[in-house]
Design a protein around this motif. Sequence first.
Motif, PDB file in Angstrom:
ATOM      1  N   THR A  78     -15.150  14.222 -33.845  1.00 20.36           N
ATOM      2  CA  THR A  78     -14.277  14.862 -34.826  1.00 20.36           C
ATOM      3  C   THR A  78     -14.966  14.918 -36.180  1.00 20.36           C
ATOM      4  OG1 THR A  78     -12.278  14.157 -33.677  1.00 20.36           O
ATOM      5  CG2 THR A  78     -12.035  14.725 -35.996  1.00 20.36           C
ATOM      6  N   VAL A  79     -14.783  16.038 -36.860  1.00 16.75           N
ATOM      7  CA  VAL A  79     -15.285  16.230 -38.216  1.00 16.75           C
ATOM      8  C   VAL A  79     -14.094  16.309 -39.154  1.00 16.75           C
ATOM      9  CG1 VAL A  79     -16.556  17.789 -39.745  1.00 16.75           C
ATOM     10  CG2 VAL A  79     -17.345  17.423 -37.413  1.00 16.75           C
ATOM     11  N   TYR A  80     -14.240  15.716 -40.320  1.00 18.72           N
ATOM     12  CA  TYR A  80     -13.153  15.679 -41.307  1.00 18.72           C
ATOM     13  C   TYR A  80     -13.584  16.371 -42.597  1.00 18.72           C
ATOM     14  CZ  TYR A  80     -11.594  11.959 -38.187  1.00 18.72           C
ATOM     15  OH  TYR A  80     -11.216  11.235 -37.086  1.00 18.72           O
ATOM     16  N   LEU A  81     -12.599  16.863 -43.307  1.00 17.85           N
ATOM     17  CA  LEU A  81     -12.825  17.363 -44.658  1.00 17.85           C
ATOM     18  C   LEU A  81     -11.774  16.721 -45.553  1.00 17.85           C
ATOM     19  CD1 LEU A  81     -14.518  19.288 -46.448  1.00 17.85           C
ATOM     20  CD2 LEU A  81     -12.675  20.975 -46.153  1.00 17.85           C
ATOM     21  N   GLN A  82     -12.212  15.765 -46.346  1.00 11.46           N
ATOM     22  CA  GLN A  82     -11.326  15.115 -47.316  1.00 11.46           C
ATOM     23  C   GLN A  82     -11.350  15.936 -48.598  1.00 11.46           C
ATOM     24  OE1 GLN A  82      -9.312  12.285 -47.044  1.00 11.46           O
ATOM     25  NE2 GLN A  82      -8.574  12.923 -49.060  1.00 11.46           N
ATOM     26  N   MET A  83     -10.184  16.394 -49.020  1.00 13.72           N
ATOM     27  CA  MET A  83     -10.086  17.244 -50.200  1.00 13.72           C
ATOM     28  C   MET A  83      -9.251  16.540 -51.254  1.00 13.72           C
ATOM     29  SD  MET A  83      -9.525  20.955 -48.374  1.00 13.72           S
ATOM     30  CE  MET A  83      -7.889  20.542 -47.765  1.00 13.72           C
ATOM     31  N   ASN A  84      -9.862  16.241 -52.385  1.00 17.50           N
ATOM     32  CA  ASN A  84      -9.192  15.570 -53.497  1.00 17.50           C
ATOM     33  C   ASN A  84      -9.133  16.494 -54.708  1.00 17.50           C
ATOM     34  OD1 ASN A  84      -9.062  13.220 -51.906  1.00 17.50           O
ATOM     35  ND2 ASN A  84     -11.058  12.530 -52.656  1.00 17.50           N
ATOM     36  N   SER A  85      -8.276  16.146 -55.647  1.00 16.04           N
ATOM     37  CA  SER A  85      -8.139  16.921 -56.890  1.00 16.04           C
ATOM     38  C   SER A  85      -7.976  18.400 -56.595  1.00 16.04           C
ATOM     39  CB  SER A  85      -9.356  16.687 -57.793  1.00 16.04           C
ATOM     40  OG  SER A  85      -9.512  15.316 -58.095  1.00 16.04           O
ATOM     41  N   LEU A  86      -7.090  18.707 -55.678  1.00 12.67           N
ATOM     42  CA  LEU A  86      -6.928  20.093 -55.248  1.00 12.67           C
ATOM     43  C   LEU A  86      -6.390  20.971 -56.371  1.00 12.67           C
ATOM     44  CD1 LEU A  86      -5.648  19.393 -51.657  1.00 12.67           C
ATOM     45  CD2 LEU A  86      -7.593  20.846 -52.225  1.00 12.67           C
ATOM     46  N   LYS A  87      -6.843  22.217 -56.348  1.00 11.99           N
ATOM     47  CA  LYS A  87      -6.469  23.205 -57.354  1.00 11.99           C
ATOM     48  C   LYS A  87      -5.792  24.391 -56.654  1.00 11.99           C
ATOM     49  CE  LYS A  87     -10.706  22.092 -59.882  1.00 11.99           C
ATOM     50  NZ  LYS A  87     -11.963  22.647 -60.452  1.00 11.99           N
ATOM     51  N   PRO A  88      -4.967  25.145 -57.370  1.00 13.60           N
ATOM     52  CA  PRO A  88      -4.347  26.324 -56.744  1.00 13.60           C
ATOM     53  C   PRO A  88      -5.383  27.284 -56.149  1.00 13.60           C
ATOM     54  CG  PRO A  88      -3.242  25.810 -58.789  1.00 13.60           C
ATOM     55  CD  PRO A  88      -4.436  24.884 -58.711  1.00 13.60           C
ATOM     56  N   GLU A  89      -6.550  27.363 -56.744  1.00 19.54           N
ATOM     57  CA  GLU A  89      -7.586  28.268 -56.220  1.00 19.54           C
ATOM     58  C   GLU A  89      -8.223  27.775 -54.917  1.00 19.54           C
ATOM     59  OE1 GLU A  89      -7.388  27.004 -59.340  1.00 19.54           O
ATOM     60  OE2 GLU A  89      -9.400  26.574 -60.145  1.00 19.54           O
ATOM     61  N   ASP A  90      -7.870  26.572 -54.480  1.00 19.05           N
ATOM     62  CA  ASP A  90      -8.310  26.078 -53.174  1.00 19.05           C
ATOM     63  C   ASP A  90      -7.412  26.598 -52.047  1.00 19.05           C
ATOM     64  OD1 ASP A  90      -8.989  22.943 -54.754  1.00 19.05           O
ATOM     65  OD2 ASP A  90     -10.463  24.468 -54.170  1.00 19.05           O
ATOM     66  N   THR A  91      -6.338  27.271 -52.403  1.00 21.29           N
ATOM     67  CA  THR A  91      -5.427  27.811 -51.395  1.00 21.29           C
ATOM     68  C   THR A  91      -6.133  28.831 -50.518  1.00 21.29           C
ATOM     69  OG1 THR A  91      -3.454  27.477 -52.769  1.00 21.29           O
ATOM     70  CG2 THR A  91      -3.315  29.158 -51.053  1.00 21.29           C
ATOM     71  N   ALA A  92      -6.089  28.610 -49.200  1.00 21.89           N
ATOM     72  CA  ALA A  92      -6.778  29.472 -48.246  1.00 21.89           C
ATOM     73  C   ALA A  92      -6.500  28.977 -46.831  1.00 21.89           C
ATOM     74  CB  ALA A  92      -8.284  29.474 -48.502  1.00 21.89           C
ATOM     75  N   VAL A  93      -6.921  29.765 -45.864  1.00 24.60           N
ATOM     76  CA  VAL A  93      -7.005  29.285 -44.488  1.00 24.60           C
ATOM     77  C   VAL A  93      -8.380  28.641 -44.330  1.00 24.60           C
ATOM     78  CG1 VAL A  93      -6.977  29.890 -42.046  1.00 24.60           C
ATOM     79  CG2 VAL A  93      -5.443  31.061 -43.646  1.00 24.60           C
ATOM     80  N   TYR A  94      -8.395  27.422 -43.845  1.00 30.08           N
ATOM     81  CA  TYR A  94      -9.633  26.676 -43.685  1.00 30.08           C
ATOM     82  C   TYR A  94     -10.033  26.686 -42.215  1.00 30.08           C
ATOM     83  CZ  TYR A  94      -9.601  25.029 -48.472  1.00 30.08           C
ATOM     84  OH  TYR A  94      -9.647  24.967 -49.844  1.00 30.08           O
ATOM     85  N   TYR A  95     -11.314  26.988 -41.977  1.00 39.09           N
ATOM     86  CA  TYR A  95     -11.845  27.077 -40.624  1.00 39.09           C
ATOM     87  C   TYR A  95     -12.964  26.075 -40.423  1.00 39.09           C
ATOM     88  CZ  TYR A  95      -9.546  31.667 -40.537  1.00 39.09           C
ATOM     89  OH  TYR A  95      -8.627  32.691 -40.586  1.00 39.09           O
TER      90      TYR A  95
END
Length: 125
Positions: A78-95
């Motif tokens: 399994t691969v993970y993506l930890q996302m911190n300090s999220l911003k509205p511009e990070d809004t998207a579908v993540y693949y």
Amino acid sequence: QVQLVESGGGLVQAGGSLRLSCAASGRTFRSYTMGWFRQAPGKEREFVAALRWFGGSTYYPDSVKDRFTISRDNAKNTVYLQMNSLKPEDTAVYYCAGRPSISGSYDRSQDYDTWGQGTQVTVSS
């Protein structure tokens, strides 16, 4: 059959955190580079992070560096993506995507040959 299944997306307020998971099956990914990309409505698919399964080298664009972290769990494939300090511009579908490490470039979506179905991340302001 190679399969990538993402999970962990959702709605979060600006400044918050999310962790995405990508469960890989159907082959050994030791010789692969795993990547995360995102696509917002009306925009092109964008590179977010990559990890060479063998050795663990990681790569990020400046837009997410120091906020996002890609990692792997060998036992769980399994691969993970930890996302911190999220911003509205990070809004998207993540693949989640995978490609043989020996060919192509880690930040080019067209070089990846295996893709997950995507998971929506929405960051409210």
